[in-house]
Design a protein around this motif. Structure first.
Motif, PDB file in Angstrom:
ATOM      1  N   ARG A 335       4.013   4.330   9.520  1.00 40.99           N
ATOM      2  CA  ARG A 335       3.356   3.070   9.192  1.00 40.99           C
ATOM      3  C   ARG A 335       2.842   2.387  10.468  1.00 40.99           C
ATOM      4  NH1 ARG A 335       6.936  -0.221   5.272  1.00 40.99           N
ATOM      5  NH2 ARG A 335       6.149   1.420   3.877  1.00 40.99           N
ATOM      6  N   PRO A 336       1.605   1.887  10.464  1.00 40.38           N
ATOM      7  CA  PRO A 336       1.067   1.195  11.648  1.00 40.38           C
ATOM      8  C   PRO A 336       1.836  -0.087  11.938  1.00 40.38           C
ATOM      9  CG  PRO A 336      -0.409   0.958   9.765  1.00 40.38           C
ATOM     10  CD  PRO A 336       0.623   1.962   9.377  1.00 40.38           C
ATOM     11  N   PRO A 337       1.930  -0.486  13.207  1.00 37.65           N
ATOM     12  CA  PRO A 337       2.657  -1.711  13.572  1.00 37.65           C
ATOM     13  C   PRO A 337       2.092  -2.925  12.836  1.00 37.65           C
ATOM     14  CG  PRO A 337       2.074  -0.429  15.525  1.00 37.65           C
ATOM     15  CD  PRO A 337       1.349   0.201  14.380  1.00 37.65           C
ATOM     16  N   GLY A 338       2.972  -3.771  12.403  1.00 41.73           N
ATOM     17  CA  GLY A 338       2.540  -4.995  11.738  1.00 41.73           C
ATOM     18  C   GLY A 338       2.422  -4.895  10.231  1.00 41.73           C
ATOM     19  N   GLN A 339       2.397  -3.670   9.696  1.00 43.28           N
ATOM     20  CA  GLN A 339       2.291  -3.530   8.235  1.00 43.28           C
ATOM     21  C   GLN A 339       3.617  -3.856   7.583  1.00 43.28           C
ATOM     22  OE1 GLN A 339       0.652   0.189   6.605  1.00 43.28           O
ATOM     23  NE2 GLN A 339       2.103   0.033   4.922  1.00 43.28           N
ATOM     24  N   LYS A 340       3.569  -4.680   6.575  1.00 45.72           N
ATOM     25  CA  LYS A 340       4.754  -5.025   5.803  1.00 45.72           C
ATOM     26  C   LYS A 340       4.590  -4.547   4.365  1.00 45.72           C
ATOM     27  CE  LYS A 340       6.051  -9.113   8.506  1.00 45.72           C
ATOM     28  NZ  LYS A 340       6.333 -10.565   8.461  1.00 45.72           N
ATOM     29  N   GLY A 341       5.518  -3.766   3.913  1.00 45.15           N
ATOM     30  CA  GLY A 341       5.473  -3.296   2.534  1.00 45.15           C
ATOM     31  C   GLY A 341       4.634  -2.050   2.348  1.00 45.15           C
ATOM     32  N   LEU A 342       4.758  -1.502   1.151  1.00 45.26           N
ATOM     33  CA  LEU A 342       4.060  -0.273   0.800  1.00 45.26           C
ATOM     34  C   LEU A 342       2.594  -0.529   0.488  1.00 45.26           C
ATOM     35  CD1 LEU A 342       6.777   1.274  -1.518  1.00 45.26           C
ATOM     36  CD2 LEU A 342       5.868   2.404   0.519  1.00 45.26           C
ATOM     37  N   THR A 343       1.801   0.509   0.652  1.00 42.84           N
ATOM     38  CA  THR A 343       0.414   0.511   0.183  1.00 42.84           C
ATOM     39  C   THR A 343       0.282   1.557  -0.906  1.00 42.84           C
ATOM     40  OG1 THR A 343      -0.337   2.202   1.752  1.00 42.84           O
ATOM     41  CG2 THR A 343      -0.387  -0.112   2.493  1.00 42.84           C
ATOM     42  N   LEU A 344      -0.796   1.455  -1.687  1.00 44.16           N
ATOM     43  CA  LEU A 344      -1.018   2.441  -2.735  1.00 44.16           C
ATOM     44  C   LEU A 344      -1.220   3.825  -2.130  1.00 44.16           C
ATOM     45  CD1 LEU A 344      -1.273   2.887  -5.752  1.00 44.16           C
ATOM     46  CD2 LEU A 344      -3.714   2.373  -5.582  1.00 44.16           C
TER      47      LEU A 344
END
Length: 492
Positions: A335-344
């Motif tokens: 996951r890239p830095p800063g991403q919070k939570g899942l994506t589709l």
């Protein structure tokens, strides 16, 4: 001499009993088959059982045992694996279809077969829901509702709602001590689907809707007896209250559209109000309400049960659990830095977890059967299905077919490696034009729950020897009494 008379009396009584039994067993055949004339000779093998109750005693006996497959196995042992058997179930002369080929035909041939659900289900779920309406109207509504339910944008918007409720519930359960895991999961999935439908409604409205829905749901599978004190009678009153509550919400939402300053929402209710077909025709209030009631009925029960069984089965198979957890940890690491939570996108990269879910759906077979009705005399595998007879697509037989799934009673996600089932071989959501419209949403919800459970929690099933009930859906008798605890170190 007295002994001879006694023997004769016993013999006479036995003969009378045999004659009465034969007459009783033949009554259903006389009622339903005599009108067919010579065509009755083309009916599939089987029997129509006893008057009124038909074959229900045998069905209930099998599904209250430890091996529900014995019901269909008895027909296979008597008549061979022909995939088409004559029965009398759920109050109707019927034909059970049990092979991938016969199920595919029944579920995809809309000219020959129409929905054949029991009247109680239709009256409670609604005549404008997908389970009853004619083919063309069904296709129209499927086109209009596909984007608000399973579209890319809709699913992406639903993920934060699902995540928020999953994380909140898991944290709560870990501090509660022993819980009925299935009961709590059903509450979770109901909360999620109601939030997706009606995001901004008050908590009191949500609680009232849940109360009425629960009463309605009990009546869907009950005897259709509209007398005070019976579940069906209570369910009809609950539907009336549920419809009134939803109608008030629809009316309020439509009024808000007249106020250009009113904030616009992004839940399913608003999407259904806004959507229109190529001719500018929009959904009526009745259509919107029945569609929502249908999703309430189908949308949270199956998800809750599948979440429970997937968690239990992962816990019982440590190697599978380890592999599934490693995949979820890798998704978080990438996951890239800063991403919070899942994506589709991340959810669709859960290849091994998707196999776990598919194997759970096969292994458990949440939906035992789908009801259809012959719209004309139909020839299936050389046998006659008379017009008006019910046709029951028996999913458990498909999912436990050893020719399709070797060692079918073994939970084995690796069986899906490179395996693409042919039409009719995998039917967790049905098939054909009436495929469950919320299948993508259901799988998304299940995968998100298992993702966070694998990363941060563990299950201790306190009664692993608890008997399993198979009606109306497979579940531990105690709803999986368990303790949920946090892992010593959490990933997210």
């Amino acid at each position: 001499m007295e002994v001879s008379w006694a023997v004769a009396a016993v013999a006479a009584a036995a003969a009378v009993f045999a004659a009465v039994k034969w007459a009783a067993k033949s009554l259903n055949e006389w009622i339903y088959e005599a009108k067919l004339g010579d065509r009755r000779m083309a009916l599939p093998p089987g029997d129509l059982g006893w008057p009124i109750i038909g074959n229900m005693l045998g069905f209930l006996r099998a599904f209250k045992s430890k091996n529900p497959e014995t019901f269909i196995d008895s027909y296979v042992s008597r008549f061979g694996k022909i995939g088409v058997y004559k029965v009398h179930l759920f109050g109707n002369p019927s034909v059970v279809v049990t092979t991938p080929e016969t199920c595919r035909k029944v579920l995809t041939d809309d000219e020959a077969f129409q929905p054949g659900w029991p009247r109680a289900a239709i009256e409670l779920i609604g005549k404008k829901s997908f389970i009853e309406m004619p083919v063309e109207e069904h296709k129209r509504l499927r086109r209009l509702t596909s984007a608000p339910v399973n579209g890319f944008e809709a699913l992406s918007n639903y993920i934060p709602y699902i995540e928020e409720n999953v994380l909140k519930s898991l944290d709560k359960w870990s501090n509660m001590g022993p819980i009925e895991f299935l009961t709590q999961l059903r509450k979770l999935t109901f909360t999620i689907i109601m939030y997706i439908f009606l995001s901004a409604e008050s908590e009191s409205v949500m609680e009232a809707l849940e109360k009425e829905y629960t009463r309605l749901n009990y009546g869907v599978r009950a005897l259709r007896i509209n007398i005070p004190g019976f579940a069906y009678h209570r369910a009809l009153k609950a539907r009336k209250n549920l419809v009134a509550a939803l109608q008030a919400i629809v009316t309020d939402r439509r009024k808000r559209r007249l106020d250009k300053w009113a904030p616009m929402r992004k839940d399913m209710m608003d999407a259904l109000i806004d959507v229109e077909d190529e001719n500018g025709r929009k959904l009526t209030d009745e259509e919107i309400i029945d569609i929502l009631v249908m999703y309430l009925n189908a949308g949270h029960e199956s998800s809750g049960h599948t979440m429970m069984w997937a968690t239990i089965l992962l816990n019982q198979h440590p190697k599978v659990l380890k592999k599934a957890k490693a995949e979820q940890e890798e998704i978080v690491r990438r996951r890239p830095p800063g991403q919070k939570g899942l994506t589709l996108k991340e959810c669709r990269e859960m290849e091994y977890l998707s196999k776990v879910v598919d194997e759970t759906l096969r292994y458990v077979s949440f939906s035992l059967v789908v009801f259809r009705e012959a719209q004309m005399d139909v020839n299936l595998n050389g046998y006659l299905i008379p017009k008006g007879w019910k046709v029951l697509a028996w999913f458990r037989s498909i999912h436990y077919d050893s020719e399709v799934y070797p060692d079918p009673k073994k939970f084995d996600p690796s069986r899906w490696d490179g395996f693409i089932p042919k039409a009719g071989e995998f039917l967790p959501f049905g098939a054909g034009s009436r495929l469950c419209p919320g299948n993508d949403l259901a799988k998304l919800e299940i995968c998100i729950f298992i993702h966070y459970f694998l990363l941060n929690y563990k299950l201790e099933w306190l009664t692993p020897d608890c008997p399993i009930l198979y009606l109306p859906h497979s579940r531990p008798k105690d709803n999986c009494l368990a303790k949920i605890s946090k892992n010593s170190s959490t990933v997210v």
